[in-house]
Design a protein around this motif. Structure first.
Motif, PDB file in Angstrom:
ATOM      1  N   SER A 189      29.121  55.132  81.783  1.00 16.35           N
ATOM      2  CA  SER A 189      28.565  56.084  80.823  1.00 16.35           C
ATOM      3  C   SER A 189      29.540  56.297  79.665  1.00 16.35           C
ATOM      4  O   SER A 189      30.757  56.196  79.832  1.00 16.35           O
ATOM      5  CB  SER A 189      28.289  57.425  81.504  1.00 16.35           C
ATOM      6  N   VAL A 190      28.982  56.606  78.487  1.00 12.86           N
ATOM      7  CA  VAL A 190      29.790  56.852  77.294  1.00 12.86           C
ATOM      8  C   VAL A 190      29.361  58.192  76.687  1.00 12.86           C
ATOM      9  O   VAL A 190      28.166  58.436  76.489  1.00 12.86           O
ATOM     10  CB  VAL A 190      29.618  55.730  76.249  1.00 12.86           C
ATOM     11  N   MET A 191      30.330  59.045  76.412  1.00 11.31           N
ATOM     12  CA  MET A 191      30.059  60.311  75.731  1.00 11.31           C
ATOM     13  C   MET A 191      30.587  60.214  74.307  1.00 11.31           C
ATOM     14  O   MET A 191      31.788  60.068  74.094  1.00 11.31           O
ATOM     15  CB  MET A 191      30.745  61.484  76.455  1.00 11.31           C
ATOM     16  N   ALA A 236      29.265  51.700  73.319  1.00  7.08           N
ATOM     17  CA  ALA A 236      28.125  52.247  74.052  1.00  7.08           C
ATOM     18  C   ALA A 236      27.154  51.149  74.493  1.00  7.08           C
ATOM     19  O   ALA A 236      26.559  51.219  75.573  1.00  7.08           O
ATOM     20  CB  ALA A 236      27.399  53.271  73.186  1.00  7.08           C
ATOM     21  N   MET A 237      27.024  50.115  73.692  1.00  9.55           N
ATOM     22  CA  MET A 237      26.084  49.036  74.014  1.00  9.55           C
ATOM     23  C   MET A 237      26.553  48.209  75.197  1.00  9.55           C
ATOM     24  O   MET A 237      25.751  47.798  76.042  1.00  9.55           O
ATOM     25  CB  MET A 237      25.893  48.127  72.796  1.00  9.55           C
ATOM     26  N   VAL A 239      38.325  58.973  84.086  1.00  8.06           N
ATOM     27  CA  VAL A 239      37.754  59.261  82.764  1.00  8.06           C
ATOM     28  C   VAL A 239      38.708  58.736  81.703  1.00  8.06           C
ATOM     29  O   VAL A 239      39.913  58.969  81.766  1.00  8.06           O
ATOM     30  CB  VAL A 239      37.538  60.780  82.586  1.00  8.06           C
ATOM     31  N   MET A 240      38.177  58.026  80.740  1.00  8.20           N
ATOM     32  CA  MET A 240      38.991  57.468  79.656  1.00  8.20           C
ATOM     33  C   MET A 240      38.589  58.112  78.341  1.00  8.20           C
ATOM     34  O   MET A 240      37.399  58.215  78.027  1.00  8.20           O
ATOM     35  CB  MET A 240      38.774  55.953  79.597  1.00  8.20           C
ATOM     36  N   VAL A 241      39.569  58.580  77.584  1.00 10.01           N
ATOM     37  CA  VAL A 241      39.295  59.101  76.248  1.00 10.01           C
ATOM     38  C   VAL A 241      39.986  58.202  75.233  1.00 10.01           C
ATOM     39  O   VAL A 241      41.157  57.859  75.386  1.00 10.01           O
ATOM     40  CB  VAL A 241      39.761  60.570  76.102  1.00 10.01           C
TER      41      VAL A 241
END
Length: 504
Positions: free
Chosen positions: A470-472, A464-465, A337-339
């Motif tokens: 997945s992108v949150m 996101a595009m 997971v990347m933030v």
């Protein structure tokens, strides 16, 4: 099948050229379409080879079984890490496989030409192998016969690219959605003795961590020039790796860095649960050695005590490995997971909301690893304000990332911190996510310059595009008790475009 005469044979529209490899189980020939017999088939755009199994009287049944497995699996695979499939012959009439001829050098050839004794090169090669294997696991295939002869590094021009690995020879592999012919036909452990994993020895096939073990063996070879468990030829010799640790690489080669030994010995853990949960996690560590916490495992130069091995032997005597879930499901249970933390202008509400989003994500993914990333403009780093050097600038941002993550209370093996340099924030985040097989990106939704967003895509929208995962997008919020005191920032339409591109 007897050896065919090169240059004079045409098989199903393929003209057979020279033999490029003659092994114990098959021969491989370069081929090209015969223009008169290929019925106008278009040029595939790459050189081709034909693999023909040996089927002499003295050859065992495993030759044909392994060929049938490869013929079943190879057409289902895609991506740059495997040869492209072209055609296959009828097993009852004339068995053959035609595939892309990948030009390069195998790891075995590189070892014979001299060890890559530079830790940076070894890490690059290891990361390339791990990424290739992770791609297989994402397609529900475990290779189960990884060894230096089955890993090739592409040649681009005159240069062998150590960061571009291709794996081949899927004769012992296992596809989760197809019948496991090798398990059905062969009642003993199958694999190359020097590289086979402990669970394969007791008959468990289909665990992606088996391939992680084999990569660990090859990394050990690259660092020491030796095999960690030798090349046993008996079942008793093979079973020793169920309880025995290898001699630490640093004892055989003191030049081996502690972080490299930490990685290798984690790959070679006898119990699969103690290894890297996925090949993507292994590739991540090899690509970020400065983020690896060094434990006693990475520092030791002494061998494991006899009594430790004896206790493991007692445990292994009754050991029964459980079948693994689908490889894809298993690696999804341990994602990266990347933030993305804004480098400038983020208020408390944004930072708090990102932390809450990460906690929710990690809560449903207990095996996840968190990469905390920020992007700093290259021009800003180059401008050393107040006498700050570039190194100090990086340290300052790393310190801020660690302060942000402190409330998450994650162990050192679960989190890492990265400062990227780029004037194109979206591209930098996308490149990082793609290169590190990130499964989920958590980032703040743009709240400034809302009018401008109707005309210009913000950084979160761009990510996101084009994201490979997945992108949150997390909106700003504060704890309930602070909402009464909080005033959200008012958009300044005069500098809207600056807000959009600098601060999301």
């Amino acid at each position: 099948m007897s050896k065919i005469e090169t240059g004079a044979n045409t098989i199903d529209g393929f003209k057979v050229l020279d033999c490029v490899h003659s092994g114990a189980m098959a021969r491989i020939y370069r081929v090209e379409y015969d223009q008169q017999l290929s019925h106008g088939k278009p040029d595939p755009g790459f050189p081709m080879v034909m693999k023909i199994p040996r089927m002499r009287h003295e050859d065992g049944a495993e030759n044909l079984i392994s060929f049938e497995i490869e013929q079943q699996i190879l057409p289902s695979l895609s991506g740059p890490y495997v040869p492209k499939f072209v055609a296959a012959g009828d097993l009852d009439q004339l068995p053959y496989l035609v595939m892309e001829y990948v030009v390069g050098s195998t790891l075995e050839e590189l070892m014979e030409g001299g060890l890559q004794d530079d830790p940076g090169n070894i890490a690059t090669m290891g990361a390339a192998m791990a990424k290739a294997v992770h791609s297989l696991h994402q397609q529900n295939v475990c290779h189960l016969d990884l060894k230096p002869a089955n890993v090739l590094f592409r040649k681009v021009g005159d240069q062998t690219r150590l960061d571009q690995a291709v794996v081949f020879d899927f004769g012992l592999s296992c596809h989760a959605h197809y019948p496991d012919l090798m398990a059905e036909e062969m009642r003993k452990a199958v694999g190359s003795p020097a590289w086979i994993s402990p669970e394969q020895i007791v008959g468990v096939r289909g665990d992606p961590r088996s391939d992680v073990f084999s990569i660990g063996v090859m990394l050990y070879q690259l660092c020491t020039g030796r095999l960690p468990f030798g090349a046993p030829s008996t079942q008793g010799g093979l079973r020793q790796r169920l309880w025995m640790d290898p001699i630490p690489p640093r004892r055989r080669n003191p030049q081996t860095p502690e972080w490299m030994q930490e990685i290798i010995l984690k790959c070679l853990e006898p119990v699969a649960d103690r290894r890297y949960p996925s090949a993507a996690h292994l590739a991540f560590d090899l690509s970020n050695p400065d983020q690896i916490p060094i434990t006693e495992r990475g520092q030791q130069t002494h061998t494991t005590p006899f009594w430790t091995h004896f206790k493991r032997w007692l445990h292994a005597a009754g050991m029964h490995y459980q079948p693994s879930p689908l490889p894809q499901q298993q690696i999804q249970a341990a994602p990266i997971v990347m933030v993305a933390i804004p480098a400038h202008g983020a208020d408390d509400a944004t930072l708090y909301s990102l932390r809450e989003g990460v906690q929710r994500s990690l809560g449903i993914r207990p095996g996840a690893r968190l990469a905390v990333v920020t992007v700093v403009g290259s021009s800003l780093i180059g401008n050393t304000h107040a006498g700050k050097t570039e190194a100090n600038f990086h340290r300052q941002h790393l310190s801020q990332l660690r302060q942000w993550a402190a409330p998450l209370s994650l162990g050192p093996n679960q989190i890492s911190f990265h400062v990227l340099e780029s004037n194109d924030i979206a591209r930098a985040l996308l490149t990082y996510a793609t290169g590190n097989h990130v499964s989920l990106i958590v980032m703040g939704a743009a709240t400034r310059g809302l009018q401008m967003q109707k005309l210009v895509a913000t950084i979160p929208i761009k990510v996101a595009m084009y994201a490979p995962c997945s992108v949150m997008l997390v909106k700003q919020q504060l704890p309930f008790e602070h909402l009464a005191d909080y005033e959200p920032p008012k958009p300044n339409l005069d500098d809207t475009d600056m807000d959009v591109f600098k601060y999301w």
